[in-house]
Enzyme design. Structure first.
Site, PDB file in Angstrom:
ATOM      1  N   LYS A   1     -12.012 126.536  15.984  1.00 14.48           N
ATOM      2  CA  LYS A   1     -10.669 125.604  15.648  1.00 14.48           C
ATOM      3  C   LYS A   1     -10.862 126.579  14.370  1.00 14.48           C
ATOM      4  CE  LYS A   1      -8.456 122.725  17.811  1.00 14.48           C
ATOM      5  NZ  LYS A   1      -6.829 123.467  19.214  1.00 14.48           N
TER       6      LYS A   1
ATOM      7  N   ASP B   1     -11.758 125.403  23.905  1.00 15.81           N
ATOM      8  CA  ASP B   1     -10.637 125.392  23.024  1.00 15.81           C
ATOM      9  C   ASP B   1      -9.045 124.484  24.383  1.00 15.81           C
ATOM     10  OD1 ASP B   1      -9.312 123.835  21.312  1.00 15.81           O
ATOM     11  OD2 ASP B   1      -8.760 125.559  20.426  1.00 15.81           O
TER      12      ASP B   1
ATOM     13  N   ARG C   1      -7.013 119.534  29.563  1.00 16.30           N
ATOM     14  CA  ARG C   1      -6.509 119.712  30.694  1.00 16.30           C
ATOM     15  C   ARG C   1      -7.531 119.672  31.870  1.00 16.30           C
ATOM     16  NH1 ARG C   1      -4.509 126.210  29.913  1.00 16.30           N
ATOM     17  NH2 ARG C   1      -4.000 124.891  27.988  1.00 16.30           N
TER      18      ARG C   1
HETATM   19  N1  BES Z   1      -5.069 119.532  21.136  1.00 14.65           N
HETATM   20  C1  BES Z   1      -5.165 121.254  21.792  1.00 14.65           C
HETATM   21  C2  BES Z   1      -3.415 121.533  21.566  1.00 14.65           C
HETATM   22  C3  BES Z   1      -3.207 121.150  19.985  1.00 14.65           C
HETATM   23  C4  BES Z   1      -2.202 121.933  19.715  1.00 14.65           C
HETATM   24  C5  BES Z   1      -1.819 119.815  19.750  1.00 14.65           C
HETATM   25  C6  BES Z   1      -1.752 121.320  18.527  1.00 14.65           C
HETATM   26  C7  BES Z   1      -1.380 119.376  18.373  1.00 14.65           C
HETATM   27  C8  BES Z   1      -1.777 120.190  17.847  1.00 14.65           C
HETATM   28  C9  BES Z   1      -5.620 121.794  22.776  1.00 14.65           C
HETATM   29  O1  BES Z   1      -6.179 121.277  23.691  1.00 14.65           O
HETATM   30  C10 BES Z   1      -5.690 123.325  22.193  1.00 14.65           C
HETATM   31  O2  BES Z   1      -6.519 123.466  21.679  1.00 14.65           O
HETATM   32  N2  BES Z   1      -4.867 124.318  23.160  1.00 14.65           N
HETATM   33  C11 BES Z   1      -4.763 125.364  23.162  1.00 14.65           C
HETATM   34  C12 BES Z   1      -5.179 126.065  24.669  1.00 14.65           C
HETATM   35  C13 BES Z   1      -5.559 127.316  24.472  1.00 14.65           C
HETATM   36  C14 BES Z   1      -6.412 127.499  23.688  1.00 14.65           C
HETATM   37  C15 BES Z   1      -5.235 127.699  25.783  1.00 14.65           C
HETATM   38  C16 BES Z   1      -4.019 125.584  21.648  1.00 14.65           C
HETATM   39  O3  BES Z   1      -3.349 125.190  21.961  1.00 14.65           O
HETATM   40  O4  BES Z   1      -4.024 126.861  21.683  1.00 14.65           O
HETATM   41 ZN    ZN Z   2      -6.832 119.038  22.567  1.00 15.57          ZN
HETATM   42 ZN    ZN Z   3      -8.412 122.231  22.088  1.00 20.18          ZN
END
Ligand code: BES
Ligand code: ZN
Ligand code: ZN
Length: 479
Positions: A259, A329, A333
Site C-alpha cells: 500500500k 493486497d 478473502r
Molecule cells: N484491508 C483492505 C480493505 C480496506 C481498505 C479496509 C480501506 C479498510 C479501509 C483490503 O485487504 C484491501 O486491501 N483490499 C483491496 C482489494 C483490491 C486489491 C482488489 C482494496 O480494497 O483496494
Molecule cells: Zn485487508
Molecule cells: Zn489488503
C-alpha cells in the site's frame, strides 16, 4: 457510569440538567410546563439548538436542547451524544436528561432503550497512551416514566452489550505494535475465561496438517505465526450451530503489492472483523442467549519481506480449490476462504462472515453503512430488522451472477482479484467468498467503512465502533 430512570429528579447542586424539546410538524416547539421565556422559544424555533440559563428555584445549571422533529430515533442518539459531551465539557459528574412528558413520539420503553444504549456508546475513550484527566460523568438520571424493574433490565442488558463493544473498540484502536497476533490470542483467552468459554488455537502446524494454505500464505511474512482461533458457545439444545468468521489481519501493509501513502493509514484496524466476532460470542455468552455460536478467527499479518507471497503464486487452500494471487493486497478473502470452507463442512445453521474487506465498500456506502450480502431471504429480512432496531446502517448489495466470470484465472480455479479491475470491488470480493460456500446459508458483512470513524457520528466517538456487534446480537435474540 450509573444510569437511573425516575419520573422526577432531585434538585441538587453541581448537577447539569438538559431538558429535551421537540418540534411538531409545523416546526413549532412542543413545550409544556416549562419556564422558557418567549424570546428563548422563538430563538429555539428559528433553529437554535440550545439555550441555557438558571431555572428559577433550581440551583443547578439547566439547559434546553432541541432534539429535532418527533419520531426520529437518530435525533435521540445525537441528543445523548450532546448531553454526554456537554456534561464533560462543563465537568459535571452528575447530570439529568429530562424528557418531561416525553413528546418525542417514541414510546417510553423504546426511548429508554435508545437512550441507555447511546449513553453507553458515548462513554468510551481509548486512553491507554494518553491519559484523560477530565471529570467522569458518573451518575445519569433520565426523567422518563417507566417501571423500575424494566428500567433496570434495559440498563443491565445495555451495559453488557457496551462491555462487548468496548472490548472490540479497545482491540481495534490498539496500534499494531501492541495488538499483535500473540496479543490478540491472549486478549481472547482472557475475555473468554471470564465468561466460561474455551479458546481452541489451530497453530501453524495444525493449519499445515489441515491444508489451510491460503491463511498460511497470507501470514508467511508476518512477525508472528498465523493461526486460527476457534471458540464455541452452547446456549441451545438440539439446534445447529451458527458460525461467525471474522477477518483478523493485525496489520495490512498490502504485501508485495505494498500500500502507498494514505492507503496505509488505519490498517491496524484490519482485524476489526475478528475482534467483532470475538465480542459477539462474549456478549452472547454473558447474556446467555438461546443459540449456538462458533467463531473462527483466522489471524495473520499481511507484511512485506522476502518471505511474502509473490504475485502469480498459485495456492491450494482447505477446499482444494486453486487460487492465483494476482494482488497480494486482496488477502482478506484468502484467509476467510479457508475459514469459511472449514465452517461449511460442519453442517451449520448459518455462516456469517464479518470483514474489513474492500476499500470499495467505503467508497460505495461510506462510514455509516455496512455492505451486506445474503443467500437466504428470511435471514436477510431478520438481519435488516435487527439493524433497524440497533440503528446500525446495513444495505444489501447483489451477488450478481454477471460478475462471477470476473474472477477467472488462466492457470487456476480462481483469481483473487477481478478483471476488469476497479469494477464492483465489493461485489466481486463477496463472489470470491461465496465460491467457498457449498452448503450453508451465508451472510457476508463488509465493514471496511463503519468499523472505524474519522469523525464522531450519533453516539459514536471517532475511532473504532464495534459495528454490527449489536445487530448480530439482536439477530440472535429475535431469530
Ligand atoms: N484491508 C483492505 C480493505 C480496506 C481498505 C479496509 C480501506 C479498510 C479501509 C483490503 O485487504 C484491501 O486491501 N483490499 C483491496 C482489494 C483490491 C486489491 C482488489 C482494496 O480494497 O483496494
Ligand atoms: Zn485487508
Ligand atoms: Zn489488503
Amino acid at each position: 457510569m450509573n444510569i437511573n430512570f425516575t419520573q422526577k429528579f432531585e434538585d441538587k447542586t453541581n448537577q447539569l440538567i438538559v431538558t429535551v424539546l421537540f418540534l411538531d410538524s409545523d416546526n413549532k416547539l412542543i413545550c409544556k410546563n416549562e419556564t422558557l421565556s418567549d424570546d428563548d422559544k422563538v430563538a429555539l424555533e428559528k433553529g437554535g439548538k440550545e439555550t441555557s440559563r438558571f431555572k428559577s428555584g433550581c440551583t443547578a445549571t439547566q439547559l434546553w436542547y432541541v432534539a429535532g422533529k418527533k419520531e426520529d430515533e437518530n435525533a435521540i442518539r445525537k441528543t445523548c451524544a450532546f448531553f454526554y459531551k456537554t456534561s464533560k465539557k462543563y465537568s459535571y459528574a452528575n447530570a439529568v436528561l429530562d424528557f418531561g412528558t416525553n413528546e418525542s413520539g417514541i414510546e417510553n420503553l423504546r426511548l429508554a432503550q435508545i437512550v441507555s444504549d447511546s449513553l453507553f456508546m458515548s462513554d468510551y475513550k481509548y486512553d491507554v497512551f494518553k491519559k484523560d484527566d477530565s471529570v467522569k460523568l458518573e451518575n445519569v438520571t433520565i426523567c422518563l416514566d417507566i417501571p423500575a424493574n424494566q428500567a433496570a433490565a434495559i440498563v443491565e442488558k445495555n451495559a453488557v452489550i457496551a462491555k462487548g463493544v468496548n472490548l472490540v473498540r479497545d482491540m481495534v484502536n490498539a496500534p499494531a505494535n501492541i495488538m499483535t497476533i500473540d496479543k490478540f490470542e491472549e486478549t481472547a483467552k482472557n475475555a473468554c475465561r471470564e465468561c466460561g468459554l474455551q479458546v481452541n488455537v489451530l497453530d501453524k502446524k495444525t493449519l499445515t496438517e489441515k491444508g489451510m494454505n491460503l491463511l498460511l500464505a497470507v501470514g508467511q511474512a508476518g512477525i508472528q505465526e498465523p493461526r486460527m482461533l476457534e471458540i464455541s458457545y452452547h446456549g441451545a439444545e438440539d439446534e445447529k450451530t451458527n458460525f461467525i468468521v471474522g477477518k483478523g489481519i493485525v496489520f495490512d501493509a498490502g504485501g508485495m503489492n505494498l500500500k502507498t501513502g494514505t492507503g496505509l493509514n488505519d490498517m491496524k484496524t484490519d482485524m476489526a472483523g475478528a475482534a467483532t466476532a470475538l465480542g459477539i460470542i462474549i456478549t452472547a455468552a454473558s447474556l446467555k442467549l438461546k443459540c449456538n455460536i462458533t467463531v473462527l478467527l483466522p489471524l495473520a499479518e499481511n507484511a512485506i519481506s522476502s518471505k511474502s507471497m509473490h504475485t502469480g503464486d498459485v495456492i491450494v487452500g482447505y477446499k482444494k480449490k486453486s487460487v492465483e494471487i494476482n494482488n497480494t493486497d486482496a488477502e482478506g478473502r484468502l484467509i476467510l476462504a479457508d475459514a469459511i470452507s472449514y465452517a461449511d463442512e460442519q453442517n451449520p445453521e448459518l455462516i456469517i462472515d464479518i470483514a474489513t474487506l474492500t476499500g470499495a465498500a467505503l467508497i460505495a456506502l461510506g462510514s455509516k453503512i455496512t455492505a451486506g450480502f445474503f443467500t437466504d431471504t428470511t435471514v436477510k429480512n431478520k438481519m435488516m430488522e435487527a439493524a433497524q432496531m440497533t440503528g446500525e446502517g446495513l444495505w444489501e448489495l447483489p451477488l450478481a451472477d454477471d460478475y462471477r466470470g470476473y474472477l477467472k484465472s488462466d492457470i487456476a480455479d480462481l483469481s483473487n482479484i477481478s478483471s476488469p479491475p476497479r469494477e464492483a470491488g465489493t461485489i466481486t470480493a463477496a463472489l470470491f467468498l461465496q465460491s467457498f460456500v457449498e452448503n450453508a446459508k451465508w451472510v457476508h458483512l463488509d465493514i471496511a467503512g463503519p468499523s472505524f470513524l474519522d469523525n464522531a457520528w450519533n453516539a459514536y466517538p471517532a475511532g473504532a465502533t464495534g459495528a454490527m456487534l449489536k445487530t448480530i446480537i439482536q439477530y440472535f435474540e429475535t431469530k
